[in-house]
Design a protein around this motif. Sequence first.
Motif, PDB file in Angstrom:
ATOM      1  N   THR A   3       7.311   0.947   7.595  1.00 28.55           N
ATOM      2  CA  THR A   3       5.852   1.288   7.694  1.00 28.55           C
ATOM      3  C   THR A   3       5.169  -0.182   7.641  1.00 28.55           C
ATOM      4  O   THR A   3       4.138  -0.220   8.532  1.00 28.55           O
ATOM      5  CB  THR A   3       5.514   1.837   6.212  1.00 28.55           C
ATOM      6  OG1 THR A   3       6.285   3.224   6.018  1.00 28.55           O
ATOM      7  CG2 THR A   3       3.858   2.144   6.290  1.00 28.55           C
ATOM      8  N   ALA A   4       5.639  -1.149   7.127  1.00 27.19           N
ATOM      9  CA  ALA A   4       4.982  -2.243   7.211  1.00 27.19           C
ATOM     10  C   ALA A   4       5.021  -3.129   8.487  1.00 27.19           C
ATOM     11  O   ALA A   4       3.895  -3.533   9.040  1.00 27.19           O
ATOM     12  CB  ALA A   4       5.528  -3.360   6.090  1.00 27.19           C
ATOM     13  N   HIS A   5       6.102  -2.683   9.030  1.00 21.90           N
ATOM     14  CA  HIS A   5       6.595  -3.123  10.589  1.00 21.90           C
ATOM     15  C   HIS A   5       5.546  -2.511  11.377  1.00 21.90           C
ATOM     16  O   HIS A   5       4.993  -3.269  12.162  1.00 21.90           O
ATOM     17  CB  HIS A   5       8.091  -3.188  10.778  1.00 21.90           C
ATOM     18  CG  HIS A   5       8.346  -3.486  12.216  1.00 21.90           C
ATOM     19  ND1 HIS A   5       8.268  -4.739  12.670  1.00 21.90           N
ATOM     20  CD2 HIS A   5       8.578  -2.560  13.439  1.00 21.90           C
ATOM     21  CE1 HIS A   5       8.609  -4.951  13.914  1.00 21.90           C
ATOM     22  NE2 HIS A   5       8.629  -3.843  14.424  1.00 21.90           N
ATOM     23  N   ARG A   6       5.295  -1.297  11.200  1.00 15.00           N
ATOM     24  CA  ARG A   6       4.592  -0.595  12.191  1.00 15.00           C
ATOM     25  C   ARG A   6       3.039  -1.041  11.922  1.00 15.00           C
ATOM     26  O   ARG A   6       2.281  -0.949  12.972  1.00 15.00           O
ATOM     27  CB  ARG A   6       4.590   0.818  11.683  1.00 15.00           C
ATOM     28  CG  ARG A   6       5.833   1.799  12.316  1.00 15.00           C
ATOM     29  CD  ARG A   6       6.191   2.940  12.002  1.00 15.00           C
ATOM     30  NE  ARG A   6       7.183   3.704  12.295  1.00 15.00           N
ATOM     31  CZ  ARG A   6       7.737   5.070  12.077  1.00 15.00           C
ATOM     32  NH1 ARG A   6       6.627   5.715  11.548  1.00 15.00           N
ATOM     33  NH2 ARG A   6       8.531   5.340  12.461  1.00 15.00           N
ATOM     34  N   HIS A   7       2.586  -1.209  10.792  1.00 14.64           N
ATOM     35  CA  HIS A   7       1.203  -1.584  10.506  1.00 14.64           C
ATOM     36  C   HIS A   7       1.044  -3.105  11.141  1.00 14.64           C
ATOM     37  O   HIS A   7       0.058  -3.233  11.828  1.00 14.64           O
ATOM     38  CB  HIS A   7       1.111  -1.975   8.887  1.00 14.64           C
ATOM     39  CG  HIS A   7       0.836  -0.303   8.349  1.00 14.64           C
ATOM     40  ND1 HIS A   7       0.685  -0.374   7.123  1.00 14.64           N
ATOM     41  CD2 HIS A   7       0.759   0.612   8.862  1.00 14.64           C
ATOM     42  CE1 HIS A   7       0.516   0.947   6.579  1.00 14.64           C
ATOM     43  NE2 HIS A   7       0.431   1.526   7.986  1.00 14.64           N
ATOM     44  N   GLN A   8       1.976  -4.051  10.970  1.00 10.66           N
ATOM     45  CA  GLN A   8       1.939  -5.251  11.492  1.00 10.66           C
ATOM     46  C   GLN A   8       1.949  -5.186  13.389  1.00 10.66           C
ATOM     47  O   GLN A   8       1.216  -5.928  13.655  1.00 10.66           O
ATOM     48  CB  GLN A   8       3.206  -6.014  11.236  1.00 10.66           C
ATOM     49  CG  GLN A   8       3.173  -7.546  11.825  1.00 10.66           C
ATOM     50  CD  GLN A   8       1.932  -8.467  11.297  1.00 10.66           C
ATOM     51  OE1 GLN A   8       1.821  -8.474  10.202  1.00 10.66           O
ATOM     52  NE2 GLN A   8       1.264  -9.193  12.277  1.00 10.66           N
ATOM     53  N   LEU A  10       0.530  -2.507  14.759  1.00 10.86           N
ATOM     54  CA  LEU A  10      -0.624  -1.835  15.262  1.00 10.86           C
ATOM     55  C   LEU A  10      -1.543  -3.103  15.072  1.00 10.86           C
ATOM     56  O   LEU A  10      -2.624  -3.263  16.053  1.00 10.86           O
ATOM     57  CB  LEU A  10      -0.927  -0.970  14.114  1.00 10.86           C
ATOM     58  CG  LEU A  10      -2.304  -0.199  14.496  1.00 10.86           C
ATOM     59  CD1 LEU A  10      -2.250   0.400  15.883  1.00 10.86           C
ATOM     60  CD2 LEU A  10      -2.429   0.944  13.311  1.00 10.86           C
ATOM     61  N   ARG A  11      -1.638  -3.784  14.183  1.00 14.56           N
ATOM     62  CA  ARG A  11      -2.557  -5.075  14.235  1.00 14.56           C
ATOM     63  C   ARG A  11      -2.498  -6.080  15.378  1.00 14.56           C
ATOM     64  O   ARG A  11      -3.526  -6.280  15.805  1.00 14.56           O
ATOM     65  CB  ARG A  11      -2.354  -5.792  12.822  1.00 14.56           C
ATOM     66  CG  ARG A  11      -2.899  -5.129  11.643  1.00 14.56           C
ATOM     67  CD  ARG A  11      -3.222  -5.903  10.217  1.00 14.56           C
ATOM     68  NE  ARG A  11      -1.896  -6.485  10.027  1.00 14.56           N
ATOM     69  CZ  ARG A  11      -1.070  -6.177   9.038  1.00 14.56           C
ATOM     70  NH1 ARG A  11      -1.358  -4.869   8.479  1.00 14.56           N
ATOM     71  NH2 ARG A  11       0.125  -6.619   8.737  1.00 14.56           N
TER      72      ARG A  11
END
Length: 293
Positions: A3-8, A10-11
């Motif tokens: 999830t953190a990787h996906r957020h990064q 996306l940013r």
Amino acid sequence: MITAHRHQLLRDLLAWAAVLVFMFPLAWWLLASFKPYTAIFNTTPVYVGFEPTTTNYEITLLGRSRVEAETGVGGTHGGGSSYYSIPSILDSVTVALGATALTLALATLAAYGLSRFRFRGQQNVLLFVLSQRMMPPIAVAIPIFFMFRDLGLRDTHLGLILAHTLINLPLAVLLMKSFFDDVPQELDEAAMIDGAGRLQCFARVVLPLVRGGIAATAVLCFIFSWTEFLLSLQLTTSIRTIPVKISTFVTSTGTEWGFITALGSAAILPSFLFILLVQKHLVRGLTLGSLKD
């Protein structure tokens, strides 16, 4: 972790999208400077499929006539000399650097005094300085014109430098005061206990700590002076800065978009080089002082 990787990711995608949105006008401007006349005025936007040409740059930067630039045959027909813009670039560099240097010299002293000394009516002084920045240049253009005419400063580099300094100074003072406020006064006191005078303390202790703020303020002052149009138009005739020179490319027979984009693209380079020179301190200045590193 996923999830953190996906957020990064996306940013990063959103950041690149924002960069592309803001860079597209600059890219289109640069592309148009290499387009022939017919491609610029095509009713359907032309991105590719045209033959690049340097005619616009040859006319504006080399002073060649339109016929000579397009055909390679010598000649003076076409008024190429009226579009020659190197003198305007030099005028803009002279005025922008002079106004930036003078503004910083005055603003650092004034801001240091407002930051370090307490006196009656200090807040009123700050409000007065802020109110001067709110005043539009058009409000003082005509009075400045008559004063400069009587003082012999009209149509001179010095006059334009003083005018740009006048407009830049309020913002520079307020910015520099915020940077000086970030430096603890205990450093001044310690330096003076060791025998340093107030000016020595200012020059040797405080100024080195606000290099980032000076760089950020210099960039803002330089950009304003580089792009300022109204005062430059009002106060000069033989001296033409880049914005004033570009305005002459709009004639009764049409707008020379090819020449405008060529000069505009070339005009980006000096300001880019100036920002590049202060880049080392600029980020630190935009984060309100080097003491926060």
